[in-house]
Write a protein that holds these residues in place. Structure first.
Motif, PDB file in Angstrom:
ATOM      1  N   UNK A 157       0.836  -0.840  -0.055  1.00  0.00           N
ATOM      2  CA  UNK A 157      -0.174   0.371  -0.214  1.00  0.00           C
ATOM      3  C   UNK A 157       0.621   1.241   0.076  1.00  0.00           C
ATOM      4  N   UNK A 158       0.580   2.188  -0.593  1.00  0.00           N
ATOM      5  CA  UNK A 158       1.342   3.421   0.035  1.00  0.00           C
ATOM      6  C   UNK A 158       0.760   4.734   0.302  1.00  0.00           C
ATOM      7  N   UNK A 159       1.533   5.127   0.810  1.00  0.00           N
ATOM      8  CA  UNK A 159       1.295   5.922   2.027  1.00  0.00           C
ATOM      9  C   UNK A 159       0.444   6.627   1.765  1.00  0.00           C
ATOM     10  N   UNK A 160      -0.195   7.877   2.845  1.00  0.00           N
ATOM     11  CA  UNK A 160      -0.669   8.933   2.285  1.00  0.00           C
ATOM     12  C   UNK A 160      -0.194   9.953   3.261  1.00  0.00           C
ATOM     13  N   UNK A 161      -1.167  11.280   3.972  1.00  0.00           N
ATOM     14  CA  UNK A 161      -0.441  11.994   4.466  1.00  0.00           C
ATOM     15  C   UNK A 161      -1.252  12.779   6.306  1.00  0.00           C
ATOM     16  N   UNK A 175      -9.241  27.622   5.448  1.00  0.00           N
ATOM     17  CA  UNK A 175      -8.471  28.276   4.930  1.00  0.00           C
ATOM     18  C   UNK A 175      -7.529  27.466   5.209  1.00  0.00           C
ATOM     19  N   UNK A 176      -7.019  27.395   6.101  1.00  0.00           N
ATOM     20  CA  UNK A 176      -5.679  26.612   6.191  1.00  0.00           C
ATOM     21  C   UNK A 176      -6.081  24.939   6.359  1.00  0.00           C
ATOM     22  N   UNK A 177      -7.127  24.495   6.029  1.00  0.00           N
ATOM     23  CA  UNK A 177      -7.199  23.396   5.824  1.00  0.00           C
ATOM     24  C   UNK A 177      -7.391  23.315   3.738  1.00  0.00           C
ATOM     25  N   UNK A 178      -7.328  24.373   3.318  1.00  0.00           N
ATOM     26  CA  UNK A 178      -7.332  24.592   1.871  1.00  0.00           C
ATOM     27  C   UNK A 178      -5.509  24.567   1.305  1.00  0.00           C
ATOM     28  N   UNK A 179      -5.196  25.236   2.435  1.00  0.00           N
ATOM     29  CA  UNK A 179      -3.471  25.753   1.737  1.00  0.00           C
ATOM     30  C   UNK A 179      -3.032  24.830   2.195  1.00  0.00           C
ATOM     31  N   UNK A 180      -2.823  23.463   3.117  1.00  0.00           N
ATOM     32  CA  UNK A 180      -2.558  22.156   2.937  1.00  0.00           C
ATOM     33  C   UNK A 180      -2.826  21.755   1.750  1.00  0.00           C
ATOM     34  N   UNK A 181      -4.033  21.086   1.898  1.00  0.00           N
ATOM     35  CA  UNK A 181      -4.578  20.314   0.690  1.00  0.00           C
ATOM     36  C   UNK A 181      -4.279  20.835  -0.570  1.00  0.00           C
ATOM     37  N   UNK A 223      -4.014  11.785  -5.414  1.00  0.00           N
ATOM     38  CA  UNK A 223      -3.984  10.034  -5.239  1.00  0.00           C
ATOM     39  C   UNK A 223      -4.042   9.497  -3.953  1.00  0.00           C
ATOM     40  N   UNK A 224      -2.699  11.002  -3.251  1.00  0.00           N
ATOM     41  CA  UNK A 224      -2.758   9.563  -1.843  1.00  0.00           C
ATOM     42  C   UNK A 224      -3.868   9.860  -0.681  1.00  0.00           C
ATOM     43  N   UNK A 225      -4.354   9.112   0.412  1.00  0.00           N
ATOM     44  CA  UNK A 225      -5.235   9.608   0.957  1.00  0.00           C
ATOM     45  C   UNK A 225      -4.117  10.413   1.864  1.00  0.00           C
ATOM     46  N   UNK A 226      -5.161  11.368   2.738  1.00  0.00           N
ATOM     47  CA  UNK A 226      -4.870  12.606   3.529  1.00  0.00           C
ATOM     48  C   UNK A 226      -6.395  12.170   5.045  1.00  0.00           C
ATOM     49  N   UNK A 227      -4.845  11.933   6.276  1.00  0.00           N
ATOM     50  CA  UNK A 227      -5.894  11.685   7.125  1.00  0.00           C
ATOM     51  C   UNK A 227      -4.851  12.865   8.320  1.00  0.00           C
ATOM     52  N   UNK A 264     -13.101  20.165   2.620  1.00  0.00           N
ATOM     53  CA  UNK A 264     -11.975  20.442   2.212  1.00  0.00           C
ATOM     54  C   UNK A 264     -10.618  19.569   1.217  1.00  0.00           C
ATOM     55  N   UNK A 265     -11.464  18.408   1.586  1.00  0.00           N
ATOM     56  CA  UNK A 265     -10.440  16.944   0.667  1.00  0.00           C
ATOM     57  C   UNK A 265     -10.473  15.999   2.016  1.00  0.00           C
ATOM     58  N   UNK A 266     -10.509  16.037   2.790  1.00  0.00           N
ATOM     59  CA  UNK A 266      -9.862  15.304   3.900  1.00  0.00           C
ATOM     60  C   UNK A 266     -10.467  13.894   3.733  1.00  0.00           C
ATOM     61  N   UNK A 267      -9.666  12.421   4.348  1.00  0.00           N
ATOM     62  CA  UNK A 267     -10.197  10.872   3.385  1.00  0.00           C
ATOM     63  C   UNK A 267     -10.534  10.374   5.021  1.00  0.00           C
ATOM     64  N   UNK A 268      -9.989  10.734   5.634  1.00  0.00           N
ATOM     65  CA  UNK A 268      -9.571   9.915   7.249  1.00  0.00           C
ATOM     66  C   UNK A 268      -9.582  10.548   8.093  1.00  0.00           C
TER      67      UNK A 268
END
Length: 191
Positions: free
Chosen positions: A2-6, A22-28, A34-38, A54-58
């Motif tokens: 499994x490829x790692x995410x962030x 705004x903080x979440x958007x700047x990070x995302x 293609x990588x999961x974000x937790x 904002x695009x958080x997966x986990x």
């Protein structure tokens, strides 16, 4: 393999809820799609919805555990449109999200935590029983309450997944947050 995410940490440690998007958007924006974000530190229903937007997966949070330790049961509406006007209002608190089962008012309340909940706790036990267990410091109180809280939150995530699948997520998110915000504003005016 499994490829790692962030993993994104440090949220919920002092930034205002209005600063968070705004903080979440700047990070995302700088992370590959293609990588999961937790993320750690977000757990309130509104925070979860903002994180997903904002695009958080986990999500990694102690929200359910902390509520349970405090004797709180989740009661916010799981209405599929996101409307939070259809909630079980606590007779002693103005919070739309939870009730405190340690409170004396529940000593004789023979109803389940939520009447329409299908969890083991709500099907088999009353608020009075759980209140009694808390008052005598019985470990079973936290076990039964954690069953309910975990079930309720997993159902919340199921409703979110359905909204995403049906293309209704943005409307669900807006309705959920706006109806809760409107309630809090009404409570502040009445106070």
């Amino acid at each position: 393999m499994v490829d790692a995410g962030f993993w994104i940490g440090g949220f919920g440690l002092g930034e205002g809820i209005d600063e968070r998007p705004a903080l979440l958007s700047a990070i995302i924006d700088v992370l590959p799609d293609e990588k999961p974000r937790m993320i750690s530190g977000l757990g309130l229903p509104e925070e979860i919805l903002e994180g997903i937007d904002a695009g958080i997966d986990l999500f990694d949070s102690t929200y359910i555990y902390s509520l349970t330790l405090g004797g709180f049961a989740l009661t916010f509406s799981l209405d599929k449109s996101g409307n939070q006007y259809k909630y079980q209002k606590s007779p002693i608190e103005s919070d739309l999200t939870k009730i405190n089962l340690r409170a004396k008012i529940y000593r004789k309340d023979m109803s389940p935590i939520l009447g329409n909940c299908t969890c083991y706790t709500c099907k088999n036990h009353t608020k009075a029983y759980i209140n009694h267990l808390f008052n005598v410091h019985e470990m079973l109180a936290q076990i039964l309450l954690e069953i309910h809280n975990t079930h309720h939150y997993l159902t919340f995530f199921h409703v979110i997944r359905e909204a995403i699948k049906d293309g209704r997520f943005e409307k669900f998110r807006q309705t959920f947050i706006e109806s809760r915000r409107a309630h809090y504003e009404r409570e502040a005016v009445c106070a």
